[in-house]
Design an enzyme around this catalytic site. Structure first.
Site, mmCIF file in Angstrom:
data_model
loop_
_atom_site.group_PDB
_atom_site.id
_atom_site.type_symbol
_atom_site.label_atom_id
_atom_site.label_comp_id
_atom_site.label_asym_id
_atom_site.label_seq_id
_atom_site.Cartn_x
_atom_site.Cartn_y
_atom_site.Cartn_z
ATOM 1 C CB SER A 121 0.158 37.212 -1.150
ATOM 2 O OG SER A 121 -0.081 37.652 -2.462
ATOM 3 C CD GLU A 181 16.711 -12.794 19.122
ATOM 4 O OE1 GLU A 181 17.825 -12.287 19.360
ATOM 5 O OE2 GLU A 181 15.927 -12.349 18.261
#
Length: 788
Positions: free
Chosen positions: A395, A113
């Site tokens: 529907s 890192e």
């Protein structure tokens, strides 16, 4: 003479040129000097301006407190009352002391890192230049980032990953805070804070917790390959997850090992040896804490999933940003909906495999109050069926696709006369049928909605047109282009409960569409609070909204949906059912999907039931009680919302807007758009027409086929009963055992009427008629509750 004169002239000329050259030389030096001065001045001004801007940004940097540095990066979700109901992270976070961190893991993190961590003072100019070069050349050992470990700690503590935080101002503040941090804390303290705060994937925060989660042991007992794996996770916890991506995890671990070798932590022989170790060596399989957390999250898992999705769309990373997210969740309603879906004491669910989806929203602002994504789920955050758009609405599409646009664009009144007579899908020879395979003749638009008749719906769609229908849907958050709509969409579209809840809300509130929202505000680590207020858009005229609502009130009172009717509060809604193609071996009258979407002034609820794999043997909704489950689930939750006191409910009726005129037609109260012109053939005139009289008195058997002589179609897709009948197959729900076939029409009809895009109008045998004390039969239609 002439030669001498010529020489003299040349000499004079050369002399003059020489003089000009001598005179020009000082000018060139003058220009160069001025240029250098100008560049220098600009540079000084630039540095001064940059320094001033940096000082300005630094002066407004957020405060970096000791408690914030030691705090978590986990995100909390709070319900509408401010109570935390979910926190990212499955494990109880364990904080390590500096003395607990082995040199091996500290050196591994620094190597991958920030290898100059112990030399810089918070910001590393060489690292920034190196990062630029590495990114430019494409070479890297994972070191392309310009941020130091100290800067990363600052970001984890006070800034988010949102795009709003990726600015020059934030970078300046980050650098300022990092340099100040280095003055206050030692390098080991900074490294410890970072390793305790960083996200390690799978809901795990901090390397001490990760050591126990991934390997079941403390950090001091980790092998070097295990140390390297943990050190490599923070860059991309999900990308390097050893459970889901072992190949990527090994590549990342080996990259860390290489960085450690180059940094002098291990030698080349050790590097080669460690790279041979399988990534799965020592990896834990069971995680009891995770299972306990998942169990607690199950009640709200669909809502949590939708909220996290919304956060990510806003640019946040919930696993890293340490947010406090205030949501619109009503936890009481959520628990009720969960109990209805999962308890066998409230509803009689026939199988644990039968699924349900539900969205409960506030129709006045679009805030989602509760959501159910399934039932009897073994895992958390799986398929959220409340948002899936792969099941036919039946529907429930009719108010959205047909009748809503008819009122909006054609000004049809609620009493507009429609024909339920033999009719082909426009442009084809394919007949449209209802579940009972009968015709009702002339009826009003209100009656067509209440009885859920298909032919009047398709006729209405034909009159409205695909463009008007598509525009109407689009304004309600359902994007179906006009060229993608087909006539069978008049009786079914693929949609989610979330979409239907939002669309039906516009009917309730007078015509305004609100996008479903889960988040009310976000508090960031730096103290910023962002409020998210609903913003509605006009989707239809208030006359359309009121008239559709009033017609859908008739569904609740005059169809089998009357099981939800109560004098305690006014409500409106629409049912939907989807049946099967005849080549699927299911009992007569079986359905694959059932829906009910309904609303009061205080809540809109869209409810769906069905199986994930409806073509699997046994995965159907049997005619009768099973097809009533969506309605019953709606009823249980709506009754709780309206009567338990969990919200300030309003059960009053809707007020007629000034744009609507109340009239008396055919012996009952009806409505029309005030001052508007419209075409209406008239109910009495239609009733007297010869075609209507023939339709009422005769069954159309010309395209019937025996129930024992089903089509040999190879299609395994779901069709609705009326779509199935349209292709010349006998409806399995009717009692007509007539013979004959129309096999030649099958291919064309299946192309014209897409699978699973139509609704069944069958009334479940043990449904609404029970309320009237009458016996239903297989050819009963919605709305004819014992009156046929």
């Amino acid at each position: 003479m002439s030669d001498e004169t010529s020489r003299t002239s040349r000499q004079n000329s050369n002399s003059n040129n020489s003089g000009r050259a001598k005179r020009n030389t000082p000018k060139k030096k003058h220009y160069l000097r001025n240029g250098l001065i100008t560049v220098g001045v600009i540079g000084v001004i630039g540095v001064a301006a940059g320094g001033g801007l940096y000082a300005y940004y630094a002066s407004s940097a957020p405060e970096l407190t000791d408690s914030a540095l030691k705090g978590t990066s986990q995100t909390q979700l709070l319900d509408s009352k401010g109570k935390v109901f979910y926190t990212t992270g499955n494990q109880t976070r364990e904080v390590a002391k500096t003395s607990e961190l082995p040199d091996s893991i500290k050196k591994a993190v620094v190597s991958i890192e920030d290898k100059r961590f112990y030399q810089h003072r918070g910001v590393d100019p060489r690292r920034i230049l190196g990062a630029l070069f590495a990114n430019f050349t494409g070479s890297s050992l994972g070191l392309q980032g310009g941020s130091t470990l100290t800067q990363q700690l600052v970001k984890l503590t006070v800034f988010s990953t949102s795009s709003a935080d990726q600015t020059v101002e934030r970078k300046a503040q980050e650098a300022h805070l990092a340099m100040n941090l280095e003055k206050k804390y030692s390098k080991d303290q900074i490294l410890t804070l970072y390793m305790n705060k960083v996200y390690m994937g799978n809901g795990v925060y901090g390397m001490k917790t990760a050591s126990e989660y991934y390997f079941g042991k403390s950090m001091k007992d980790l092998s070097m390959p295990q140390v390297a794996m943990l050190a490599g996770l923070p860059q991309s916890p999900s990308g390097y997850d050893p459970y889901t991506n072992p190949k990527g995890a090994k590549q990342r671990r080996d990259t860390v090992l290489t960085a450690m070798q180059e940094n002098g932590v291990i030698n080349e022989k050790q590097l080669a040896e460690y790279k041979k170790v399988p990534i799965t060596e020592g990896l834990q399989v069971d995680h009891p804490d995770t299972e306990r957390t998942a169990k607690n999250a199950k009640i709200s898992d669909a809502y949590i999933s939708s909220t996290l999705d919304e956060l990510q769309k806003l640019g946040y990373d919930p696993t890293r940003d340490g947010l406090q997210v205030h949501t619109n969740l009503n936890l009481d309603i959520q628990k009720k909906a969960y109990d209805v879906a999962n308890s066998d004491d409230i509803l009689a669910w026939p199988s644990d495999d039968l699924q349900v989806a539900m969205t409960v929203a506030n129709p006045s602002n679009g805030k989602v109050m509760a959501q159910i994504g399934g039932r009897k789920n073994d895992s958390t955050f799986g398929l959220n069926r409340a948002k899936q758009t792969t099941r036919s609405s039946g529907s429930t599409a009719k108010p959205l696709v047909d009748f809503g646009p008819a009122v909006e664009h054609l000004n049809w009144p609620t009493y507009r006369a429609l024909e339920d007579t033999p009719y082909n899908y426009p442009g084809t020879n394919t007949r449209v049928y209802d579940f009972d395979r009968k015709y009702k003749g002339a009826m009003t638009m209100r009656g067509a909605i209440a009885q859920s008749r298909n032919i009047p719906a398709v006729r209405t769609y034909d009159a409205v047109g695909a463009k008007n229908s598509s525009d109407f849907l689009g304004k309600l958050g359902i994007d179906i282009k006009a060229d993608k709509l087909v006539p069978s969409n008049a009786i079914g579209i693929e949609v989610s409960t979330e979409q239907e809840a939002a669309a039906y809300s516009a009917f309730e509130n007078g015509g305004t569409y609100y996008k479903p929202s889960y988040i009310s505000s976000i508090s960031e680590k730096n103290g910023d609070v962002k409020d998210y207020k609903p913003e509605g858009k006009r989707a239809m005229k208030d006359s359309t909204a009121f008239m559709l609502t009033d017609m859908m009130k008739s569904v609740v009172t005059d169809s089998y949906a009357n099981i939800v009717n109560t004098p305690a509060y006014k409500q409106a809604g629409k049912t939907g059912t989807t049946g099967y193609a005849d080549d699927i071996e299911v009992p007569d009258g079986a359905a694959s999907d059932t829906w009910f979407t309904g609303f009061t002034k205080s809540a809109v609820i869209s409810s769906w039931t069905g199986y994930d794999e409806p073509n699997t043997p046994g995965h159907y909704l049997a005619e009768g009680d099973e097809q009533m489950l969506a309605l019953k689930a709606y009823k249980e939750v709506m009754e709780y919302v309206m009567t338990s006191g969990v919200i300030d409910s309003d059960g009053s009726d809707w007020t007629t807007p000034s744009s609507v005129k109340q009239v008396s037609q055919y012996g009952q109260t009806e409505y029309e758009v005030r001052g508007a012109s419209f075409d209406d053939p008239g109910l009495d005139k239609l009733k007297r027409s010869s075609s209507v009289q023939r339709a009422v008195n005769e069954d159309d058997n010309s395209t019937s086929s025996s129930v024992n002589n089903r089509s040999s179609s190879s299609s395994s897709s779901i069709l609705n009963p009326e779509t199935r009948d349209a292709v010349g197959q006998q409806n399995s729900g009717t009692q007509n055992n007539t013979t004959g076939a129309q096999a030649n029409n099958n291919a064309n009809a299946q192309q014209q009427t897409p699978n699973r895009n139509a609704n069944s109008t069958q009334a479940p045998a043990a449904g609404g008629n029970a309320a009237n004390g009458t016996q239903n039969n297989n050819s009963q239609t919605q709305g004819n509750t014992g009156n046929q």
